[in-house]
Design an enzyme around this catalytic site. Structure first.
Site, PDB file in Angstrom:
ATOM      1  CB  SER A   1       0.466   2.074   9.945  1.00 38.27           C
ATOM      2  OG  SER A   1       0.768   2.435   8.615  1.00 38.27           O
TER       3      SER A   1
ATOM      4  CE  LYS B   1      -2.719   4.152   6.859  1.00 32.80           C
ATOM      5  NZ  LYS B   1      -2.049   3.705   8.085  1.00 32.80           N
TER       6      LYS B   1
END
Length: 850
Positions: free
Chosen positions: A721, A764
């Site tokens: 990611s 996140k």
């Protein structure tokens, strides 16, 4: 507690000690008997004769001191029997006047502080005086010479008669070894023969003391003949009793001979148990248990088998134990499941904050239960990190549904028999833990919490996870078969709730359960949980009153940020408990406060005696242990803020790039995993394929190396990611355009420049909000996950879904490098800025996933 020899080692081996040879015949005593002044060792339940070797256990202080004195001198000691074995501290009046002079052959101190001593009797002694001296008994006495007033022929005849009787006694007494007769055959002296035989006959202690006190050899032999003859009569009487019992038994019952003998003895004593009454009680319980027809038939068959057995046989105990387990199963007992949804909802909300999915599933089950008469219990699997309340949630579900609660820990279980039980052919066999817990709780429809189901393993004894397949299958668990009970057991009404930290569960077992994921708590959720549940709980647990302490919300927030790093709230509760303990100590040291000095708050309520807030938190918890990531203050070239997540939550992750002279190599540092290294290679390829469009020299790798570094190099990192962050960093370095410091991003990059979906979006975004980020770029494919994001996060962050790397570059760089194109998604929702600041660091040693 009575000490031995203070007592002897019982049994024949106490007198025939093969390891220590019996010394040869000692010379006759001198004409003038020796006057002795030696330590005295009082004996309980034993009389030591001359020529006798015997081990003794000594535990009383005076006795051990007497042995010490004997060992310091010539190792001789006086052994004198007590008149009463119950006397712990004997004096002279408590001892007999005739004892034995003995020689200590061996002494051994045992770990428990007692002494094991091996002694040999030498001669008879008349004890004239016993006094206490230097912590031990000291005795004065004279050796006694044996007298012989009878004719030698008469003495010899009595000795032969004694030997003949004793041979008969040894043959009928299985406790004495036949080798004893060989030892006696080598003894020619009549007096020594009597002293050797005397310890081996089962007469009273008083008779043995009487034998010791008789000095005339002929008289001693005559008394011994009478005692041995009496013991033979007792043995013959026992034999007649056994014969009478045996003659009354039928041939088919001869195998129970020993048991019938015991019954005959009990009958003579009038102490026979009321066995028929117990069998009738078992029959009544079977009739009232409400068993299914096949189970009742099995129980009655076992009861009939028990009636034909001897009550004292081992098989009868096995059958009786089986019937007890069978009757203990709650065949028809059940609790009434609560159907009031409002009460159940209030119960769940009172015990746990959040966890809406789990609560919704329980309420759905109760709603259907109110409409369906016969409904199978749900089988749920709560998956989440430690400390989020999975086990306590199981208790709350049982409370909300009015079921009894049973917790069965599966961690470390390797044996299939723990689930299914052992077969009755094994010694000490028992049912499985399912049946045991059902018997314990006494309900047919409890809530079974299968804790730590992912921690099971297997070995040569079987696979317990395979045994659970039948238990957790709603189509099969109505006929669960335990190896011990050997009958079908209906578990369809049981509500099973399993807990697990991961989905590392065998596929067939996982397929049978409804998985409900419980994510880690957000900062706001932890704050609410602490203020609503943890703080009041710890105040009460530490003996404080609510008016004595006040822990502010800012203090709890700082504990979450700077003193704990976890998904759950266990460490948070420990820190709150630590504060409460220190406050208790502080109040105790300060002493009682006068009533006139008690402060009053503005609203008229009494002010807390101790207030804990963010300013004085370090006084109670010490220096901060952790820091959280924060946004950079200025836009910089080559430095981009990425997002990562770990087992304990999300983190800000910086990615740095620079160009150094070289030959076109890609240098990667920062403990990157294989996936992340491949992501960096893909990012470089994307930049090279778009170089001309972005205004970058297509030959930029001819004389330069590209170095990509991810700080916090001690922490291993992996995952795809960070792909778009690496592309953005490389483009910034090559174009000399700074990257916006208030923008963070996450997303996997493909060679075509497409932004692919990632995981851990919630964690996140929470890290971005906490670190002062204003705009977060996420993959367009993750737009659907925004529904699970808390409202305060979506409100305070500008979250922009992107599909292509060109959109990322336009939003992340100070100035766009490519013209805007119609058809590209540029959704930019305005949002207020947040003022949350901190420092970007991960927990050392934590593996970071992207």
């Amino acid at each position: 507690m009575q000490h031995l020899a203070d007592g002897p080692i019982t049994g024949p081996s106490a007198f025939l000690f093969p390891q220590i040879p019996i010394p040869a015949e000692r010379p006759m005593a001198q004409s003038q008997p020796e006057v002795l002044d030696l330590p005295v060792l009082p004996l309980r339940d034993v009389v030591v004769f001359p020529h006798m070797v015997i081990p003794l256990f000594v535990g009383r202080d005076k006795s051990m001191r007497a042995l010490e004195k004997a060992m310091e001198a010539d190792k001789r000691i006086l052994l004198v029997a007590q008149k009463s074995a119950e006397t712990d501290d004997p004096a002279a009046v408590d001892l007999h006047t005739v004892g034995t002079l003995a020689q200590v052959l061996q002494l051994l101190k045992l770990p428990d502080g007692t002494i094991k001593v091996l002694v040999e009797g030498l001669s008879r002694v008349t004890v004239d005086k016993v006094v206490e001296q230097d912590g031990a008994l000291q005795g004065q006495g004279t050796e006694v010479e044996a007298s012989d007033a009878r004719e030698p022929r008469e003495v010899e005849a009595i000795a032969r008669s004694l030997m003949s009787l004793f041979e008969q006694y040894v043959k009928t007494n299985r406790k004495l070894p036949p080798e004893l007769l060989q030892t006696l055959a080598g003894i020619d002296e009549p007096g020594r023969l009597a002293d050797t035989i005397a310890p081996h006959i089962g007469v009273r202690l008083a008779d043995k003391q009487r034998l010791l006190e008789i000095t005339d050899i002929g008289e001693r032999l005559e008394l011994l003949v009478g005692l041995v003859d009496g013991e033979i009569d007792v043995q013959q009487l026992e034999k007649r009793i056994r014969g009478r019992v045996k003659s009354q038994m039928e041939k088919s019952q001869r195998e129970y001979y020993l048991n019938e003998q015991m019954k005959a003895i009990q009958k003579e004593l009038g102490d026979l148990d009321d066995v028929p009454g117990e069998l009738e009680e078992l029959a009544r319980k079977i009739a009232e248990a409400g068993m299914p027809k096949p189970v009742e038939t099995k129980a009655k068959a076992e009861l009939n088998k028990l009636k034909q057995m001897s009550p004292m046989s081992a098989e009868a105990a096995v059958v009786r134990n089986y019937l007890d387990w069978l009757l203990g199963v709650p065949w028809k007992k059940r609790t009434k499941v609560r159907k009031d949804l409002k009460v159940a909802e209030d119960t769940l909300d009172a015990d746990h904050y959040g966890l809406d999915k789990v609560k919704e599933r329980i309420l759905e089950y109760l709603a259907v239960q109110s409409r369906v008469k016969q409904m199978k219990g749900p089988i749920l699997c709560l998956v989440g990190p430690p400390g989020v309340g999975k086990t306590s949630l199981g208790q709350s579900i049982a409370k909300a549904t009015n079921r009894k609660f049973v917790r069965m820990s599966l961690g470390g279980i390797r044996d299939e028999a723990e689930i299914r039980g052992h077969r009755r052919t094994y010694v000490g066999s028992m049912p499985g833990r399912l049946v045991q817990n059902l018997n314990k709780v006494g309900s047919k429809n409890p809530l079974f919490l299968l804790d730590e189901i992912d921690k099971m393993s297997m070995d040569f004894r079987g696979d317990p996870s395979s045994a659970l397949l039948e238990v957790l299958d709603p189509e099969q668990n109505n006929s669960f078969n335990d190896h011990y009970l050997e009958v079908d057991l209906d578990l369809s009404e049981v509500m099973f709730v399993a807990t697990s930290n991961s989905l590392n569960i065998p596929g067939p077992l996982l397929d049978r359960m409804e998985v409900i994921r419980i994510p880690g708590y957000t900062e706001d959720e932890k704050l609410n949980i602490a203020m609503r549940y943890l703080v009041p709980k710890q105040i009460k647990a530490n003996g404080l009153k609510p008016e004595e302490i006040e822990i502010g919300g800012d203090a709890i927030q700082d504990i979450v940020r700077y003193y704990t790093r976890e998904s759950g709230v266990r460490n948070l509760e420990r820190e709150v408990a630590k504060i409460c303990r220190k406050v208790v100590k502080e109040i105790a040291l300060a002493g009682p406060q006068p009533a006139a000095k008690k402060a009053v708050a503005k609203k008229g309520k009494p002010k807390a005696l101790v207030t804990v807030n963010a300013k004085n938190l370090d006084k109670y918890l010490g220096v901060r242990r952790f820091d959280f990531g924060r946004a950079e203050e200025e836009n910089e070239i080559g430095l981009v803020t990425g997002l990562a997540w770990t087992e304990v939550g999300g983190e800000l992750l910086q990615v740095e790039s620079t160009l150094v002279p070289g030959k076109g190599n890609l240098i990667l540092t920062g403990q990157l995993g294989n996936v992340m290294k491949e992501s960096a290679s893909a990012a470089l390829s994307v930049v090279r394929s778009r170089a001309e469009r972005l205004g970058i020299d297509v030959d930029f790798l001819q004389k330069q190396d590209v170095h990509v570094h991810v700080p916090d190099g001690a922490t291993p990192k992996d995952g795809p990611s960070a792909g778009i962050a690496m592309v953005t960093s490389l483009v910034s370095v090559l174009t000399k355009v700074p990257i916006r410091a208030d923008v963070a991003m996450t997303g996997e990059i493909t060679l075509r420049g497409r932004v692919s979906a990632i995981g851990g979006l919630k964690e996140k975004l929470l890290a971005a909000l906490r670190g002062g980020i204003r705009t977060v770029l996420i993959p367009g494919e993750n737009r659907k996950d925004l529904a699970d994001i808390p409202a305060n996060v979506t409100r305070d962050l500008k979250i922009v879904p992107v599909k292509w790397i060109d959109e990322v570059l336009d939003l992340a760089l100070e100035r766009p490098l490519t013209p805007k194109k119609a058809g590209k998604e540029k959704a930019r929702k305005t949002a207020p800025r947040v003022a949350v600041r901190g420092k970007s660091r991960s927990t050392p040693g934590t593996r970071v996933k992207h």
